[in-house]
Design a protein around this motif. Structure first.
Motif, PDB file in Angstrom:
ATOM      1  N   TYR A   1       0.827  -1.205   0.000  1.00 49.17           N
ATOM      2  CA  TYR A   1       0.000   0.000   0.000  1.00 49.17           C
ATOM      3  C   TYR A   1       0.864   1.259   0.000  1.00 49.17           C
ATOM      4  O   TYR A   1       1.939   1.291   0.601  1.00 49.17           O
ATOM      5  CB  TYR A   1      -0.898   0.029   1.233  1.00 49.17           C
ATOM      6  CG  TYR A   1      -1.907  -1.081   1.271  1.00 49.17           C
ATOM      7  CD1 TYR A   1      -3.126  -0.960   0.622  1.00 49.17           C
ATOM      8  CD2 TYR A   1      -1.637  -2.264   1.957  1.00 49.17           C
ATOM      9  CE1 TYR A   1      -4.060  -1.977   0.649  1.00 49.17           C
ATOM     10  CE2 TYR A   1      -2.567  -3.286   1.990  1.00 49.17           C
ATOM     11  CZ  TYR A   1      -3.782  -3.145   1.342  1.00 49.17           C
ATOM     12  OH  TYR A   1      -4.700  -4.158   1.366  1.00 49.17           O
TER      13      TYR A   1
ATOM     14  N   LEU B   1       1.062   5.537   0.828  1.00 54.71           N
ATOM     15  CA  LEU B   1       0.549   6.428   1.860  1.00 54.71           C
ATOM     16  C   LEU B   1      -0.825   6.959   1.468  1.00 54.71           C
ATOM     17  O   LEU B   1      -1.716   7.079   2.311  1.00 54.71           O
ATOM     18  CB  LEU B   1       1.519   7.585   2.100  1.00 54.71           C
ATOM     19  CG  LEU B   1       1.125   8.554   3.209  1.00 54.71           C
ATOM     20  CD1 LEU B   1       1.036   7.842   4.550  1.00 54.71           C
ATOM     21  CD2 LEU B   1       2.117   9.701   3.296  1.00 54.71           C
TER      22      LEU B   1
ATOM     23  N   VAL C   1      -3.384   4.242   2.258  1.00 52.03           N
ATOM     24  CA  VAL C   1      -3.576   4.071   3.701  1.00 52.03           C
ATOM     25  C   VAL C   1      -4.339   5.248   4.298  1.00 52.03           C
ATOM     26  O   VAL C   1      -5.213   5.074   5.146  1.00 52.03           O
ATOM     27  CB  VAL C   1      -2.212   3.887   4.420  1.00 52.03           C
ATOM     28  CG1 VAL C   1      -2.387   3.876   5.931  1.00 52.03           C
ATOM     29  CG2 VAL C   1      -1.542   2.600   3.961  1.00 52.03           C
TER      30      VAL C   1
ATOM     31  N   TRP D   1      -6.728   2.482   9.440  1.00 53.51           N
ATOM     32  CA  TRP D   1      -5.502   1.758   9.144  1.00 53.51           C
ATOM     33  C   TRP D   1      -4.305   2.527   9.673  1.00 53.51           C
ATOM     34  O   TRP D   1      -4.285   3.757   9.666  1.00 53.51           O
ATOM     35  CB  TRP D   1      -5.335   1.569   7.648  1.00 53.51           C
ATOM     36  CG  TRP D   1      -6.286   0.583   7.023  1.00 53.51           C
ATOM     37  CD1 TRP D   1      -7.452   0.094   7.541  1.00 53.51           C
ATOM     38  CD2 TRP D   1      -6.141  -0.012   5.737  1.00 53.51           C
ATOM     39  NE1 TRP D   1      -8.039  -0.757   6.671  1.00 53.51           N
ATOM     40  CE2 TRP D   1      -7.262  -0.850   5.545  1.00 53.51           C
ATOM     41  CE3 TRP D   1      -5.199   0.088   4.738  1.00 53.51           C
ATOM     42  CZ2 TRP D   1      -7.444  -1.593   4.386  1.00 53.51           C
ATOM     43  CZ3 TRP D   1      -5.372  -0.648   3.578  1.00 53.51           C
ATOM     44  CH2 TRP D   1      -6.478  -1.485   3.414  1.00 53.51           C
TER      45      TRP D   1
ATOM     46  N   VAL E   1       0.237   2.514   9.835  1.00 54.13           N
ATOM     47  CA  VAL E   1       1.507   2.003   9.310  1.00 54.13           C
ATOM     48  C   VAL E   1       2.491   1.980  10.463  1.00 54.13           C
ATOM     49  O   VAL E   1       2.750   3.009  11.096  1.00 54.13           O
ATOM     50  CB  VAL E   1       2.053   2.897   8.173  1.00 54.13           C
ATOM     51  CG1 VAL E   1       3.415   2.402   7.732  1.00 54.13           C
ATOM     52  CG2 VAL E   1       1.082   2.950   7.016  1.00 54.13           C
TER      53      VAL E   1
ATOM     54  N   LYS F   1       4.662  -1.961   7.918  1.00 57.38           N
ATOM     55  CA  LYS F   1       3.529  -2.854   7.710  1.00 57.38           C
ATOM     56  C   LYS F   1       2.238  -2.081   7.935  1.00 57.38           C
ATOM     57  O   LYS F   1       2.181  -1.158   8.737  1.00 57.38           O
ATOM     58  CB  LYS F   1       3.591  -4.041   8.663  1.00 57.38           C
ATOM     59  CG  LYS F   1       4.784  -4.939   8.405  1.00 57.38           C
ATOM     60  CD  LYS F   1       4.791  -6.119   9.329  1.00 57.38           C
ATOM     61  CE  LYS F   1       5.986  -7.014   9.010  1.00 57.38           C
ATOM     62  NZ  LYS F   1       6.006  -8.194   9.868  1.00 57.38           N
ATOM     63  N   VAL F   2       1.194  -2.483   7.221  1.00 56.61           N
ATOM     64  CA  VAL F   2      -0.103  -1.816   7.306  1.00 56.61           C
ATOM     65  C   VAL F   2      -1.046  -2.684   8.138  1.00 56.61           C
ATOM     66  O   VAL F   2      -1.142  -3.895   7.918  1.00 56.61           O
ATOM     67  CB  VAL F   2      -0.693  -1.574   5.899  1.00 56.61           C
ATOM     68  CG1 VAL F   2      -2.045  -0.886   5.995  1.00 56.61           C
ATOM     69  CG2 VAL F   2       0.272  -0.766   5.048  1.00 56.61           C
TER      70      VAL F   2
ATOM     71  N   ASP G   1       3.238   7.571   8.938  1.00 55.80           N
ATOM     72  CA  ASP G   1       3.943   6.429   9.518  1.00 55.80           C
ATOM     73  C   ASP G   1       3.864   6.570  11.034  1.00 55.80           C
ATOM     74  O   ASP G   1       4.418   7.498  11.616  1.00 55.80           O
ATOM     75  CB  ASP G   1       5.398   6.409   9.044  1.00 55.80           C
ATOM     76  CG  ASP G   1       6.155   5.182   9.538  1.00 55.80           C
ATOM     77  OD1 ASP G   1       5.556   4.350  10.259  1.00 55.80           O
ATOM     78  OD2 ASP G   1       7.337   5.054   9.200  1.00 55.80           O
TER      79      ASP G   1
ATOM     80  N   TYR H   1      -2.875  -7.280  10.634  1.00 56.96           N
ATOM     81  CA  TYR H   1      -1.984  -7.051   9.487  1.00 56.96           C
ATOM     82  C   TYR H   1      -2.745  -7.243   8.176  1.00 56.96           C
ATOM     83  O   TYR H   1      -3.434  -8.249   7.992  1.00 56.96           O
ATOM     84  CB  TYR H   1      -0.804  -8.021   9.581  1.00 56.96           C
ATOM     85  CG  TYR H   1       0.138  -7.991   8.412  1.00 56.96           C
ATOM     86  CD1 TYR H   1       1.020  -6.939   8.239  1.00 56.96           C
ATOM     87  CD2 TYR H   1       0.149  -9.014   7.479  1.00 56.96           C
ATOM     88  CE1 TYR H   1       1.897  -6.909   7.167  1.00 56.96           C
ATOM     89  CE2 TYR H   1       1.017  -9.006   6.408  1.00 56.96           C
ATOM     90  CZ  TYR H   1       1.888  -7.946   6.256  1.00 56.96           C
ATOM     91  OH  TYR H   1       2.745  -7.920   5.189  1.00 56.96           O
TER      92      TYR H   1
ATOM     93  N   ASP I   1       1.918  -4.753   3.322  1.00 56.33           N
ATOM     94  CA  ASP I   1       3.139  -3.988   3.539  1.00 56.33           C
ATOM     95  C   ASP I   1       2.962  -2.559   3.033  1.00 56.33           C
ATOM     96  O   ASP I   1       2.143  -2.282   2.162  1.00 56.33           O
ATOM     97  CB  ASP I   1       4.323  -4.642   2.831  1.00 56.33           C
ATOM     98  CG  ASP I   1       4.724  -5.952   3.492  1.00 56.33           C
ATOM     99  OD1 ASP I   1       4.616  -6.045   4.727  1.00 56.33           O
ATOM    100  OD2 ASP I   1       5.137  -6.875   2.765  1.00 56.33           O
ATOM    101  N   PHE I   2       3.778  -1.689   3.596  1.00 55.26           N
ATOM    102  CA  PHE I   2       3.788  -0.289   3.190  1.00 55.26           C
ATOM    103  C   PHE I   2       4.860  -0.123   2.142  1.00 55.26           C
ATOM    104  O   PHE I   2       5.934  -0.714   2.237  1.00 55.26           O
ATOM    105  CB  PHE I   2       4.070   0.582   4.423  1.00 55.26           C
ATOM    106  CG  PHE I   2       3.916   2.044   4.183  1.00 55.26           C
ATOM    107  CD1 PHE I   2       2.707   2.590   3.788  1.00 55.26           C
ATOM    108  CD2 PHE I   2       4.985   2.902   4.374  1.00 55.26           C
ATOM    109  CE1 PHE I   2       2.564   3.939   3.578  1.00 55.26           C
ATOM    110  CE2 PHE I   2       4.856   4.261   4.171  1.00 55.26           C
ATOM    111  CZ  PHE I   2       3.638   4.782   3.762  1.00 55.26           C
TER     112      PHE I   2
ATOM    113  N   VAL J   1       8.682   4.897   3.332  1.00 52.21           N
ATOM    114  CA  VAL J   1       9.074   4.708   4.728  1.00 52.21           C
ATOM    115  C   VAL J   1      10.197   5.684   5.043  1.00 52.21           C
ATOM    116  O   VAL J   1      11.264   5.623   4.425  1.00 52.21           O
ATOM    117  CB  VAL J   1       9.528   3.256   5.005  1.00 52.21           C
ATOM    118  CG1 VAL J   1       9.995   3.104   6.435  1.00 52.21           C
ATOM    119  CG2 VAL J   1       8.399   2.287   4.695  1.00 52.21           C
TER     120      VAL J   1
END
Length: 137
Positions: free
Chosen positions: A8, A10, A13, A23, A25, A29-30, A54, A76, A79-80, A85
């Motif tokens: 995913y 930003l 999310v 949701w 981060v 991980k989301v 984040d 879970y 993944d972000f 990140v």
């Protein structure tokens, strides 16, 4: 996990940022924490304030237990995107805030009272002493 998890961004999310669909981060991980909002010991506002960014720093600052970290697997969803990140090299410096004053009394009034009250007590003691001396004489 046989199937590959989705990655995913930003933007994706941040579309999940209310009480009905929340949701987070954390550590790349989301997590869909919507069902956990009511059960979160810190309240749902803490989680809702960490959406759309984040939340790793917020999560780490609290110092969650190992059991809390183990619970995360249940929420879970994927993944972000690693391109979004942020590096963990920047150190957070909180803004300078004034000392907590629960009754909101200005500081100069407190200092003035700290000076005047003992003087008033001392003056009252002299008046009482002078009065008792004059009444016994």
């Amino acid at each position: 996990m046989g199937a590959e998890m989705k990655v995913y961004t930003l933007e994706e999310v941040s579309q999940h940022s209310d009480r009905k669909d929340c949701w987070l981060v954390i550590d790349g991980k989301v997590y869909d924490v919507t069902k956990f909002l009511e059960d979160h010991p810190g309240g749902d506002e803490v989680l809702l304030s960490s959406t759309g960014k984040d939340a790793t720093g917020d999560f780490d600052d609290v110092g969650h237990s190992t059991s809390a970290r183990a619970m995360m697997d249940e929420y879970y969803v994927g993944d972000f995107d690693k391109a979004f990140v942020p590096a963990k090299t920047a150190k957070y410096t909180p803004p300078k805030q004034p000392d907590y004053n629960p009754d909101k009394t200005p500081d100069f009034i407190i200092r003035l009272l700290q000076f005047l009250v003992p003087l008033l007590i001392l003056g009252l003691a002299f008046v009482v002493r002078a009065y008792t001396k004059s009444s016994t004489a």
